[in-house]
Design a protein around this motif. Structure first.
Motif, mmCIF file in Angstrom:
data_model
loop_
_atom_site.group_PDB
_atom_site.id
_atom_site.type_symbol
_atom_site.label_atom_id
_atom_site.label_comp_id
_atom_site.label_asym_id
_atom_site.label_seq_id
_atom_site.Cartn_x
_atom_site.Cartn_y
_atom_site.Cartn_z
ATOM 1 N N PHE A 3 -0.399 5.780 17.481
ATOM 2 C CA PHE A 3 -0.183 5.364 18.874
ATOM 3 C C PHE A 3 0.448 3.933 19.267
ATOM 4 O O PHE A 3 0.602 3.699 20.223
ATOM 5 N N GLY A 4 0.664 3.222 17.887
ATOM 6 C CA GLY A 4 1.542 2.003 18.083
ATOM 7 C C GLY A 4 0.758 0.941 18.806
ATOM 8 O O GLY A 4 1.062 -0.102 19.430
ATOM 9 N N ILE A 5 -0.568 0.784 18.436
ATOM 10 C CA ILE A 5 -1.602 -0.145 18.928
ATOM 11 C C ILE A 5 -2.322 -0.931 17.823
ATOM 12 O O ILE A 5 -2.470 -0.160 16.751
ATOM 13 N N GLY A 6 -2.792 -1.973 18.073
ATOM 14 C CA GLY A 6 -3.688 -2.710 17.098
ATOM 15 C C GLY A 6 -3.111 -2.810 15.915
ATOM 16 O O GLY A 6 -1.789 -3.110 15.732
ATOM 17 N N GLU A 7 -3.834 -3.289 14.733
ATOM 18 C CA GLU A 7 -3.457 -3.364 13.503
ATOM 19 C C GLU A 7 -2.927 -2.417 12.710
ATOM 20 O O GLU A 7 -3.437 -1.269 12.399
ATOM 21 N N THR A 8 -1.455 -2.287 12.032
ATOM 22 C CA THR A 8 -1.074 -1.463 11.609
ATOM 23 C C THR A 8 -0.760 -1.869 10.300
ATOM 24 O O THR A 8 -0.856 -3.012 10.062
ATOM 25 N N VAL A 9 -0.508 -0.919 9.244
ATOM 26 C CA VAL A 9 0.098 -1.477 7.918
ATOM 27 C C VAL A 9 1.196 -2.206 8.013
ATOM 28 O O VAL A 9 1.615 -3.029 7.245
ATOM 29 N N GLY A 10 2.309 -1.440 8.607
ATOM 30 C CA GLY A 10 3.386 -2.426 9.073
ATOM 31 C C GLY A 10 4.449 -2.155 7.783
ATOM 32 O O GLY A 10 4.770 -2.800 6.944
ATOM 33 N N ASP B 113 -6.023 0.529 2.002
ATOM 34 C CA ASP B 113 -4.954 0.085 2.567
ATOM 35 C C ASP B 113 -3.557 0.670 1.800
ATOM 36 O O ASP B 113 -2.560 0.700 2.669
ATOM 37 N N LEU B 114 -3.625 0.858 0.609
ATOM 38 C CA LEU B 114 -2.605 1.381 0.021
ATOM 39 C C LEU B 114 -2.388 2.783 0.474
ATOM 40 O O LEU B 114 -1.087 3.187 0.610
ATOM 41 N N LEU B 115 -3.350 3.666 0.563
ATOM 42 C CA LEU B 115 -3.274 5.109 1.150
ATOM 43 C C LEU B 115 -2.423 5.097 2.484
ATOM 44 O O LEU B 115 -1.762 5.897 2.806
ATOM 45 N N ASP B 116 -2.996 4.136 3.329
ATOM 46 C CA ASP B 116 -2.580 3.887 4.755
ATOM 47 C C ASP B 116 -0.913 3.673 4.637
ATOM 48 O O ASP B 116 -0.263 4.417 5.425
ATOM 49 N N TYR B 117 -0.691 2.930 3.739
ATOM 50 C CA TYR B 117 0.706 2.419 3.604
ATOM 51 C C TYR B 117 1.685 3.670 3.242
ATOM 52 O O TYR B 117 2.721 3.627 3.761
ATOM 53 N N LEU B 118 1.170 4.356 2.236
ATOM 54 C CA LEU B 118 2.024 5.530 1.790
ATOM 55 C C LEU B 118 2.229 6.432 2.748
ATOM 56 O O LEU B 118 3.357 6.976 2.896
ATOM 57 N N HIS B 119 1.049 6.653 3.658
ATOM 58 C CA HIS B 119 1.217 7.667 4.777
ATOM 59 C C HIS B 119 2.253 7.198 5.956
ATOM 60 O O HIS B 119 3.016 7.870 6.079
ATOM 61 N N GLU B 120 2.107 5.896 6.046
ATOM 62 C CA GLU B 120 3.059 5.304 6.961
ATOM 63 C C GLU B 120 4.509 5.342 6.554
ATOM 64 O O GLU B 120 5.368 5.408 7.139
ATOM 65 N N ALA B 121 4.608 5.185 5.289
ATOM 66 C CA ALA B 121 6.200 5.328 4.694
ATOM 67 C C ALA B 121 6.610 6.457 4.534
ATOM 68 O O ALA B 121 7.799 6.808 4.146
#
Length: 341
Positions: A59-66, A110-118
């Protein structure tokens, strides 16, 4: 009379609508409260529910992995993921992905979140440089989360390995993969999209497990990237004595920027334009060591660090220019270099 009846009907209708809205809002609040509880418990219990960080990112809010916006459209990216005092590097080329090491267990979400976001849906390769907790801590979680075509391992016979329960569990998980794991040997080449990953040296025999780390070269249009895990001076010396072509545009500093690696002779042979150090903020090891930073300065190497810059993404733009984007910086400026052909 008709007018009064109409007014009463209108007032009754408004009151009914308000009651329905209050009831709906109450039901929605209850659903949201239950959903929040499920998400929170799911994060703690490793349920197959989305994390808060993934929801924020959606949703583009709060803290994201970036992932830096400047890098998002590039076909070739090298993600030096900020996993603290540990290592996790994601290679990306034309929609194909390979993960080199997987940080610590504490940073695995954090790693899993980043991989998904990538945009990772499957991994062509998961590569272990050596079996230490700051390199393999999140690897089992990665194998559970994503389909993996091939796992590439170092040669465990070259040095004593401490088989902790977590390491044994990881190896059992690797043993259950559809394709048997491959032990990397010098000269092996693996395809990733339009890129290649070549094993230049498969470590050396040693009493130090760091020295089974292979020297790997990732080559894609516009970039040559060299990485050596936690390989120390013994491995670097062997590569130099073998006459290995170590030249690279981009270099990941060995052993988190430790002075046990990154000798001046080795850095000169690599002759990088950019070096990236994966290390934790205020880590107790003092990484990166000042001697190494001084070597980079003397050789004119631009240095980026995950402790200072957050996740660092090297990418090749449409004009074949190698650029660096970071997620955290006081200046928040992008650096660009013309890639060596």
């Amino acid at each position: 009379m008709a007018k009064r009846n109409w007014k009463r009907q209108k007032a009754a209708f408004k009151a009914k609508v308000k009651r329905r809205i209050r009831q709906a809002m109450g039901a929605l609040a209850a659903v949201l409260l239950v959903s929040a509880g499920v998400i929170t418990i799911g994060e703690n219990q490793d349920w197959a529910t989305p994390s808060w960080r993934q929801i924020y990112a959606e949703f583009g809010i709060g803290e994201t992995v970036g992932i830096p916006s400047d890098a998002q459209g590039a076909q070739t990216k090298i993600h030096f993921i900020d996993v603290g005092q540990a290592d996790a590097t994601l290679l990306e080329q034309n929609g194909a992905f390979a993960l080199v090491d997987a940080g610590t267990q504490d940073a695995q979400q954090d790693l899993l979140d980043y991989l998904h976001e990538a945009g990772v849906e499957e991994l062509g390769y998961v590569i272990m440089t050596h079996p230490q907790s700051d390199h393999i801590g999140g690897m089992r979680a990665v194998l559970d989360e994503f389909p993996v075509e091939q796992v590439l391992l170092p040669d465990f016979d070259k040095a004593p390995v401490e088989w902790w329960p977590a390491t044994e569990q990881l190896m059992a998980c690797i043993g259950k993969q559809q394709n048997p794991a491959i032990v990397m040997t010098a000269g092996d080449t693996y395809t990733l999209g339009d890129a290649t990953i070549t094993v230049l040296l498969d470590g050396v025999e040693s009493d130090n497990v760091n020295n089974i780390s292979p020297i790997l070269l990732f080559e894609a249009p516009g970039v040559r990237f060299l990485m050596e895990g936690d390989a120390e001076k013994q491995v670097e010396r062997a590569a130099l004595e073998n006459g290995t072509d170590l030249r690279a545009t981009l270099f990941k500093a060995g052993h988190h920027g430790s002075a046990t690696s990154n000798t001046e002779e080795f850095v000169q042979a690599v002759h990088p334009r950019i070096a990236v150090v994966s290390c934790g903020e205020n880590n107790s090891y003092g990484h990166p060591h000042e001697d190494v930073l001084e070597t980079f300065r003397r050789e004119g190497v631009q240095v980026f660090r995950t402790d200072l810059n957050g996740t660092v993404v090297a990418y090749v733009d449409e004009e074949n220019v190698l650029r660096i984007a970071v997620t955290k910086s006081e200046e928040a400026e992008e650096s660009s270099l013309t890639a060596v052909a």
